[in-house]
Scaffold this motif. Sequence first.
Motif, PDB file in Angstrom:
ATOM      1  N   LEU A  73       0.824  -1.218   0.000  1.00 34.80           N
ATOM      2  CA  LEU A  73       0.000   0.000   0.000  1.00 34.80           C
ATOM      3  C   LEU A  73       0.855   1.263   0.000  1.00 34.80           C
ATOM      4  N   GLY A  74       1.797   1.320  -0.935  1.00 35.88           N
ATOM      5  CA  GLY A  74       2.644   2.500  -1.052  1.00 35.88           C
ATOM      6  C   GLY A  74       3.703   2.597   0.022  1.00 35.88           C
ATOM      7  N   GLY A  75       3.967   1.502   0.700  1.00 38.45           N
ATOM      8  CA  GLY A  75       5.007   1.489   1.726  1.00 38.45           C
ATOM      9  C   GLY A  75       4.481   1.523   3.139  1.00 38.45           C
ATOM     10  N   LEU A  76       3.162   1.569   3.324  1.00 36.97           N
ATOM     11  CA  LEU A  76       2.600   1.592   4.676  1.00 36.97           C
ATOM     12  C   LEU A  76       2.780   0.258   5.383  1.00 36.97           C
ATOM     13  N   LEU A  77       2.868  -0.816   4.618  1.00 36.78           N
ATOM     14  CA  LEU A  77       3.113  -2.147   5.175  1.00 36.78           C
ATOM     15  C   LEU A  77       4.508  -2.600   4.767  1.00 36.78           C
ATOM     16  N   ASP A  78       5.218  -3.222   5.683  1.00 42.71           N
ATOM     17  CA  ASP A  78       6.563  -3.709   5.399  1.00 42.71           C
ATOM     18  C   ASP A  78       6.491  -5.192   5.042  1.00 42.71           C
ATOM     19  N   ILE A  79       5.992  -5.454   3.848  1.00 44.90           N
ATOM     20  CA  ILE A  79       5.866  -6.835   3.380  1.00 44.90           C
ATOM     21  C   ILE A  79       7.238  -7.444   3.115  1.00 44.90           C
ATOM     22  N   ALA A  80       8.172  -6.628   2.642  1.00 42.87           N
ATOM     23  CA  ALA A  80       9.488  -7.126   2.249  1.00 42.87           C
ATOM     24  C   ALA A  80      10.228  -7.769   3.413  1.00 42.87           C
ATOM     25  N   THR A  81      10.207  -7.140   4.577  1.00 44.89           N
ATOM     26  CA  THR A  81      10.903  -7.706   5.727  1.00 44.89           C
ATOM     27  C   THR A  81      10.276  -9.030   6.133  1.00 44.89           C
ATOM     28  N   GLU A  82       8.950  -9.096   6.098  1.00 47.31           N
ATOM     29  CA  GLU A  82       8.276 -10.351   6.414  1.00 47.31           C
ATOM     30  C   GLU A  82       8.666 -11.456   5.440  1.00 47.31           C
ATOM     31  N   ALA A  83       9.025 -11.055   4.196  1.00 46.98           N
ATOM     32  CA  ALA A  83       9.424 -12.032   3.176  1.00 46.98           C
ATOM     33  C   ALA A  83      10.916 -12.339   3.231  1.00 46.98           C
ATOM     34  N   GLY A  84      11.628 -11.771   4.200  1.00 49.44           N
ATOM     35  CA  GLY A  84      13.048 -12.065   4.364  1.00 49.44           C
ATOM     36  C   GLY A  84      13.983 -11.096   3.678  1.00 49.44           C
ATOM     37  N   LEU A  85      13.442  -9.995   3.124  1.00 46.27           N
ATOM     38  CA  LEU A  85      14.278  -8.974   2.490  1.00 46.27           C
ATOM     39  C   LEU A  85      14.568  -7.877   3.506  1.00 46.27           C
ATOM     40  N   ASP A  86      15.608  -8.064   4.298  1.00 43.66           N
ATOM     41  CA  ASP A  86      15.946  -7.076   5.314  1.00 43.66           C
ATOM     42  C   ASP A  86      16.581  -5.841   4.672  1.00 43.66           C
ATOM     43  N   PRO A  87      16.395  -4.664   5.275  1.00 43.80           N
ATOM     44  CA  PRO A  87      16.957  -3.440   4.696  1.00 43.80           C
ATOM     45  C   PRO A  87      18.463  -3.373   4.864  1.00 43.80           C
ATOM     46  N   HIS A  88      19.094  -2.609   3.987  1.00 41.66           N
ATOM     47  CA  HIS A  88      20.527  -2.359   4.068  1.00 41.66           C
ATOM     48  C   HIS A  88      20.720  -0.852   3.902  1.00 41.66           C
ATOM     49  N   PRO A  89      20.586  -0.077   4.999  1.00 43.06           N
ATOM     50  CA  PRO A  89      20.613   1.390   4.893  1.00 43.06           C
ATOM     51  C   PRO A  89      21.957   1.921   4.389  1.00 43.06           C
ATOM     52  N   GLU A  90      21.884   2.830   3.454  1.00 40.80           N
ATOM     53  CA  GLU A  90      23.061   3.538   2.953  1.00 40.80           C
ATOM     54  C   GLU A  90      22.655   4.992   2.722  1.00 40.80           C
ATOM     55  N   ASP A  91      23.601   5.907   2.910  1.00 45.16           N
ATOM     56  CA  ASP A  91      23.334   7.308   2.627  1.00 45.16           C
ATOM     57  C   ASP A  91      24.544   7.900   1.913  1.00 45.16           C
ATOM     58  N   PHE A  92      24.442   9.172   1.518  1.00 53.25           N
ATOM     59  CA  PHE A  92      25.510   9.759   0.718  1.00 53.25           C
ATOM     60  C   PHE A  92      26.782   9.960   1.539  1.00 53.25           C
ATOM     61  N   GLY A  93      26.638  10.177   2.843  1.00 55.84           N
ATOM     62  CA  GLY A  93      27.815  10.263   3.691  1.00 55.84           C
ATOM     63  C   GLY A  93      28.594   8.958   3.688  1.00 55.84           C
ATOM     64  N   GLN A  94      27.887   7.834   3.732  1.00 54.22           N
ATOM     65  CA  GLN A  94      28.544   6.531   3.656  1.00 54.22           C
ATOM     66  C   GLN A  94      29.201   6.335   2.292  1.00 54.22           C
TER      67      GLN A  94
END
Length: 277
Positions: A113-134
């Motif tokens: 629903l446009g990102g309101l639900l975190d289906i990906a994590t439930e499916a085993g796709l954990d986030p890997h945060p990166e930003d421009f400073g990194q």
Amino acid sequence: MRHPPRSALKGVAVAVLAAGLAGCASTPGDPRDPLEPMNRKIFAFNEAVDRAVLKPVATTYRDVVPRPVRTGVSNFFSNIGDAWSAINAFLQFKAEAGLRNTMRVAVNTVLGLGGLLDIATEAGLDPHPEDFGQTLGHWGIGAGPYLVLPFLGPSTLRDTAALPVDLKATAYPFRHDTQTLYGLAGLRVVDLRHRALGVTDVIDDAALDSYLFVRDGFLQRRRNQVYDGNPPDEGGDEDDYYYDEEEDDQAGDDAGAAAPAGAPAAEPKPPASVSND
């Protein structure tokens, strides 16, 4: 709807506490923090603003807004962050992390629903945060001196240079709707602060010097982020804060003042994505 467990908050709090206790033992005149007198004044100002405005608002938000709504708000902003994380991962030639973040955005946007639900994590796709400073750190740009920014909090010279790029990129989808952009920016600040309530309570209760606690914890965390949790030994790596030619002449070609690299918030950089319920 996915809701971060209490154990996640406890883990973050313990990590921050450990770094903070080490910070309390820091000697004055830390070479990573040559602007400490100024930074302390800005830190005190930020603390006063937080006590008077941000913390009461965040606490009310937590107490009044139902948990599923708060989780949906956090997921929505995290989905935007995942898109920028994917771009930064590719800029660092981290193909697996870039593809993972791209898949997260696709799954959560279409099925969540446009990102309101975190289906990906439930499916085993954990986030890997990166930003421009990194990204800058990955390509050998040193962190520079530690800075405390008004309202935004801990940073470094490198992070501060990267901040406009991070802010511009995450605001890009709403560039044509100023009213929505400002409204979402305000909601984002409240969301970030409410998720940090538990961690800041730990700092208030445990730190002998909260400035050192926050500084050392921040620098350690950012160094780990730049090196994906496997930083090199401190002392002469690419992420040096300073290079003293005089000292180098005395100690040899390998001398130099190395220190942990910092790299944001949030999103200005957000605090750890945990809930405080």
